[in-house]
Enzyme design. Sequence first.
Site, short mmCIF file in Angstrom:
data_model
loop_
_atom_site.label_atom_id
_atom_site.label_comp_id
_atom_site.label_asym_id
_atom_site.label_seq_id
_atom_site.Cartn_x
_atom_site.Cartn_y
_atom_site.Cartn_z
N TYR A 160 0.83 -1.20 0.00
CA TYR A 160 0.00 0.00 0.00
C TYR A 160 0.88 1.26 0.00
O TYR A 160 1.83 1.37 0.77
CB TYR A 160 -0.92 0.04 1.23
CG TYR A 160 -1.43 1.43 1.44
CD1 TYR A 160 -2.39 1.96 0.58
CD2 TYR A 160 -0.89 2.26 2.41
CE1 TYR A 160 -2.80 3.27 0.69
CE2 TYR A 160 -1.29 3.58 2.53
CZ TYR A 160 -2.25 4.07 1.67
OH TYR A 160 -2.63 5.36 1.76
N HIS A 216 -2.74 -0.75 6.22
CA HIS A 216 -3.88 -0.70 5.28
C HIS A 216 -4.72 -1.96 5.28
O HIS A 216 -5.04 -2.53 4.22
CB HIS A 216 -3.40 -0.35 3.87
CG HIS A 216 -4.27 0.68 3.20
ND1 HIS A 216 -5.15 0.40 2.20
CD2 HIS A 216 -4.41 2.00 3.44
CE1 HIS A 216 -5.79 1.51 1.82
NE2 HIS A 216 -5.36 2.49 2.58
C1 CS2 Z 1 -4.84 6.00 3.49
C2 CS2 Z 1 -5.91 6.61 2.67
O1 CS2 Z 1 -3.90 8.08 4.00
C3 CS2 Z 1 -4.27 7.01 4.44
O2 CS2 Z 1 -4.16 6.72 5.59
O3 CS2 Z 1 -5.23 4.87 4.16
O4 CS2 Z 1 -5.34 7.60 1.91
C4 CS2 Z 1 -6.74 5.71 1.80
O5 CS2 Z 1 -5.98 4.78 1.08
C5 CS2 Z 1 -7.54 6.53 0.86
O6 CS2 Z 1 -8.18 7.56 1.54
C6 CS2 Z 1 -8.57 5.72 0.18
O7 CS2 Z 1 -9.36 6.53 -0.58
MG MG Z 2 -4.68 4.84 6.15
#
Ligand code: CS2
Ligand code: MG
Length: 407
Positions: A160, A216
Amino acid sequence: MKITDAKVFVGGPGKNYVTLKIQTDEGIYGLGDASLNCRETLPAKYLEDYLIPCLIGKDPRNSEDIWQYFYRGAYFRGGPIAMAAIGAIDMALWDIKGKIAGLPVYQLLGGKSREGALVYAHATGHDLDALLETIGHYQSEGYKAVRVQCGVPDMPKGGYGIAAQDDDSKHFITQFGSLPDEEIWDTDKYLRYMPTVFEKIRERFGDDLKILHDVHHRLLPREAAAFGKEIEKFNLYWMEDPTPAEDQSALRLLRQHTTVPIAIGEVFNSLWDCKQLIEEELIDFIRVSVTYAGGITHVRRIVELAALHHVRTGFHGAPSHSPISMAAQGHINLWAPNFGIQEYLVLGTKECDALFPSDHYYKDGMFHTSDAPGLGVDFDETEAKNYSYERRYHPVVRLEDGTLWNY
Ligand code: CS2
Ligand code: MG
């Protein structure tokens, strides 16, 4: 005072911001953000078809009653779409309230508890060297905290928040395709590699840097407990979303095995979603955002419950939401006695600043909220004409054998 009109705009530079503008009979207007990533047209439609018709004629000063009207007054309550729509209305009403009072919103909440909000940047690298370089870049810009995401060898498209091979921009901006990309995830490879990444970061940057990491939602509770235990020695500021938090009782297992601080809540939409984790003290940071969790009125309730249980704030933030949401969170961050940290990615591109002018600024690791009346952000409707909605999807994640996993 009466609401005479309300309009929704969808679009923006590289992102589908959902911006609500509420107009009153006294010329004062308010702005709110309903940007629900990769589902942006839905809160817009919810606002236009269901909420805005009921808003016209209401007194905008009665933000509590209006909140209750849309939440309690609906038979089918909650969920990200409705709560983003209600959240946008609520932000706009606080904006109007501040403008009437001639005060920045933080003054209406109880004034300043601090001068600015500690923020963390997103440091990401397709490999460790690229990550270390990005962390160094943020440190040189004054950041005291970074969230680190690193590509895992032999798992080229599975982590992620990993920068693409050719990305040397230093900023992680989530790229969402016009159809879902597919990623391949391998838990064992991730669990073996990540502790070595934290070790190298500590070696290079020392003990003072605040290190955050977003799992994530990828691990099972037992795996997350073992991982948390193993990385305790690197003294992370937080481990985010270790497991999919629908099963909140599973967090008890983590707590029994590790003291690594846990941050959860970016997909939660109400106090009811947060209640168990806060009351059982299973988390250390609550990650809701004013956008998906019903605006300032509702998030303030979550923050106050959290304060009773030693849970600090760590709001989900830019870049997922617009500068209007960032501002609303900025005001809460100045006031909240249990403020922790704010997610922040430099939104300050020329195009974004032109669309949402404000005098908020970043300096030395802190976000400083404008003292202008209301939220302190404007919306340039002429600029908005340059943008329109473009369909975007989150990636989907599969295991190597094809099994669908959690993004
Ligand atoms: C992520 C999010 O920033 C974060 O913590 O988990 O950006 C997430 O992936 C997105 O908001 C999904 O739209
Ligand atoms: Mg996040």
